[in-house]
Design an enzyme around this catalytic site. Structure first.
Site, PDB file in Angstrom:
ATOM      1  N   ASP A 155       0.861  -1.171   0.000  1.00  0.00           N
ATOM      2  CA  ASP A 155       0.000   0.000   0.000  1.00  0.00           C
ATOM      3  C   ASP A 155       0.903   1.229   0.000  1.00  0.00           C
ATOM      4  OD1 ASP A 155      -2.251   1.591   0.013  1.00  0.00           O
ATOM      5  OD2 ASP A 155      -3.218   0.513   1.649  1.00  0.00           O
ATOM      6  N   CYS A 156       0.361   2.358  -0.419  1.00  0.00           N
ATOM      7  CA  CYS A 156       1.222   3.490  -0.759  1.00  0.00           C
ATOM      8  C   CYS A 156       1.873   4.122   0.472  1.00  0.00           C
ATOM      9  CB  CYS A 156       0.425   4.506  -1.560  1.00  0.00           C
ATOM     10  SG  CYS A 156      -0.051   3.826  -3.164  1.00  0.00           S
TER      11      CYS A 156
END
Length: 737
Positions: A277-278
């Site tokens: 995830d970012c």
């Protein structure tokens, strides 16, 4: 002879010898290695290894970033892996906007999910083809989609629960598989797009704490609730899995040995790529504090199996190699997985190589896709209450449309949305649905979440002077969603207050005061909310979710009787948050329809229809041996006066046990059927040994034993469903020896 003459002769002889040597050396050298990675006729592994051998260490690290740079000398274009397609191609320009994922969950319709995601992937390829033709290679314009979100919506406070298909693992897994199949296509060689199962694996808030939070889940809850849908998508060959921000049982999800290695790679045999995830890898040293530097974070993520970094950490991979924290061989092995995805998408092949290169912008928001968006919205709408006022005639003299979300585009969208030049608000749909002879008036009447400042009330008097009032209440993406997106939320997108905004309830009370005329409440939002007072004050309550571009038309179709409502709740609506455990507690005890013993406001699987369905003739063996499949059938009849679709649901109830928690009910199968008035059909299900089994406290599957109750009906079995108007489920007992 001068002094220089002998030297000149010697120099000439040396020069001739050197030239002859170079020529002979040239003949002795093998021919230049062929460029196999650009040759579509070569086997996939040959192409991958050929390209790997041409990259420098720095280039390899960059190719493992979500925003990888172009490499001109190798004819490798820039590519951005970050794209969204939750309910339509998102953030990339004009696209068909389908109902939000929670609305698709309410359809209980795998075929519809497949058709919706197929339309989305058609548009995605068409948009990609158009962008590349212009030389545009931007974020949100690629073919790798970080969709679907198959987390379990375990608590209604989670602002991102709207992205999921609800609280049930069976429903989530089946809709998720269908969605992946539509996104990836069925070509034997090429991926249409690459889908991604997220967020692996125990992730559902709180949003404010997600970068440092540790979700504690028992082995039983992992295997019974949090992991099954991911396993189904891996079995369906989803191309990517996204690891979550939070930690699970003490290890960050993107550095979790048990989740990423033991379960995903070894037990399940996942062969696709893992994406963080970012900026989740930054959380390794800023939030979870399991390492101290970006190089250490890069090495840990690589060791655990993260192939692609959305964020800023993998540029430190060369430093990690230099410091002995990892090796270039490990980078090669990880990058090879990513390159396989690129080759399978046809990103290195000449134009026209894939069957999807011919898709043009004509498919984007096409009439067929708009019709599909309308169908999806129709099937997602859940009728929560109806005292007989619906379906309403569309040729009454005067209608009144009011409420803060009546003309609000945000009420159609939810989060992770695309945009569209022809969005149909609830107001527009209702106006378009009434007879030209009728009159429609509109005033917003109330703000979304705060009192009207001047206190002027024109609306209650107008409501008393019309034949019917539609009041559009609820919430939208300003109040619920992801951290940073919900700009009116004081709790980072989560909804720690379960109630509707107080000003909306005050407004509704004024509408009802001294008004005997019908009031139909249309509720927008992506999560459960306290609708107890709305239920008491209104003649009908229609839950529309975030219905997408055709939402207004679909709502008009339902309230005016063009179609019968058929949506079912994919999540329990408790009466209040007092009925639930603490938000941060990830134990399933007391949560969802499977473990919540208290009476809900609206139960899972519930939704009314204009048709009337009755269940009978439930047939199954009286006895069955362990590890044996069981055939179940039941008759469903429409005894009403209008055609309608029913979602037939099969639940099991096992005997309680003193040594572990056992679900009160567990959905095991479902099917949509369309029945004309007076028609009936026999619905058949097969219960497999795995579906009949229970999960013990160690997370192991245990064969069923004893008296198992089988229920077949149109809602969760129980008194509350019947009180609200659902037909009683048929039931029978199966003895397993």
């Amino acid at each position: 002879m001068s002094f220089f003459a002998p030297q000149l002769c010697r120099k000439r002889l040396v020069s001739v010898a050197m030239l002859l040597g170079l020529r002979f050396a040239a003949y002795a050298q093998p021919a230049a290695a062929p460029v196999r990675y650009l040759d579509p006729s070569q086997p996939l592994n040959v192409r991958v290894q050929d390209l790997l051998g041409r990259l420098t260490l720095a280039e390899k690290a960059d190719q493992m970033m979500y925003n990888s740079q172009a490499i001109g000398r190798l004819d490798i274009p820039a590519y951005n892996w970050w794209n969204e397609a939750l309910h339509g191609v998102g953030r990339a320009g004009a696209a068909t906007v389908f109902p939000q994922a929670i609305g698709l969950g309410a359809t209980f319709d795998e075929d519809l999910a497949l058709r919706v995601s197929t339309a989305i992937s058609d548009e995605a390829r068409a948009m990609y083809n158009a962008a590349v033709a212009k030389g545009y290679r931007q974020q949100y314009s690629g073919l790798t989609f970080w969709t679907p979100n198959i987390n379990i919506f375990r608590d209604p406070r989670w602002g991102r629960g709207q992205e999921t298909y609800g609280e049930d693992p069976t429903l989530t897994g089946r809709l998720g598989v269908a969605f992946v199949q539509g996104l990836q296509g069925n070509d034997p060689r090429y991926l249409k797009t690459a889908a991604c199962a997220k967020h692996f694996a125990v992730h559902s808030g709180p949003e404010k704490l997600r970068h440092e939070f540790n979700a504690v889940a028992s082995p039983q809850d992992l295997q019974e609730t949090y992991l099954p849908a991911f396993k189904q998508l891996v079995d369906a060959k989803v191309e990517a899995v996204m690891c979550a921000y939070n930690a699970t049982n003490g290890e960050p999800c993107c550095g979790n040995q048990y989740l990423l290695q033991d379960v995903l790679r070894k037990q399940w045999g996942f062969r696709g790529h893992v994406v963080s995830d970012c900026w989740a890898l930054v959380d390794f040293y800023q939030g979870h504090k399991v390492v101290k530097t970006p190089a250490e974070a890069a090495a840990l993520a690589l060791e655990r199996g993260v192939n692609l970094n959305c964020g800023s950490v993998y540029p430190f991979l060369p430093e990690a190699v230099q410091k002995g924290l990892t090796t270039e061989a490990k980078i090669d092995s990880s990058l090879a997985v990513l390159l396989r995805t690129k080759f399978r998408l046809g990103l290195f092949d000449p134009q026209g190589s894939t069957p999807f290169d011919k898709l043009t912008p004509a498919v984007i928001n096409s009439p067929a896709h708009r019709a599909l968006a309308r169908e999806a919205a129709q099937k997602s709408i859940v009728l929560l209450k109806n005292n007989g006022v619906l379906p309403l005639r569309n040729d009454l003299a005067k209608y009144f449309v009011t409420g803060p979300n009546a003309a609000n585009l945000d009420a159609l969208l939810g989060n992770y949305y695309g945009v569209n030049p022809e969005m149909k608000t609830v107001l527009e749909g209702l106006v378009g649905g009434v007879s030209p002879a009728s009159q429609v008036q509109y005033r917003p009447g109330a703000l979304l979440d705060r009192p009207n400042q001047n206190g002027v009330d024109w609306v209650s008097g107008t409501a008393r002077g019309v034949d019917a009032t539609f009041v559009v209440l609820g919430i939208n993406g300003l109040l619920e969603g992801e951290e940073g997106e919900s700009i009116a939320s004081p709790s980072f997108g989560d909804r720690l207050d379960y109630n509707l905004p107080q000003n909306q309830l005050d407004f509704l009370r004024k509408l009802r005061e001294k008004n005997p005329k019908p009031i139909v409440a249309i509720i927008t939002g992506g999560s459960p909310m306290n609708l107890s007072e709305v239920h008491e004050l209104c003649d009908a309550v229609v839950l529309a979710w975030y219905p997408g571009e055709e939402g207004g038309n679909a709502i008009a179709d339902v309230v005016f009787g063009k179609v019968s409502p058929s949506g079912k709740l994919p999540i329990t609506f408790p009466k209040s948050l007092d009925q639930l455990p603490a938000y941060e507690n990830y134990s399933m005890a007391g949560r969802t329809y499977r473990y919540m013993a208290q009476e809900p406001m609206y139960p899972f699987g519930y939704g009314l229809s204009y048709a009337k369905f009755e269940y009978s003739n439930l047939k199954l063996p009286k006895k069955a041996a362990r590890n044996q499949s069981v055939e179940v059938e039941a008759t469903v009849r429409n005894t009403g006066k209008m055609a309608g679709e029913e979602v037939v649901q099969l639940y099991l109830t096992h005997p309680p046990r003193p040594d572990r928690q056992v679900p009160l009910y567990a959905l095991k199968n479902f099917r949509r059927v369309l029945l004309q008035p007076g028609a009936s059909t026999t619905v058949r299900f097969t219960l497999t040994p795995a579906e009949l089994a229970l999960i013990d406290e160690q997370g192991k599957s245990v064969p069923a034993a004893g008296a198992v109750t089988v229920w077949v009906g149109g809602a969760l079995p129980g008194a509350r469903s019947t009180v609200l108007g659902a037909s009683p489920a048929a039931q029978a007992v199966l003895a397993i020896r």
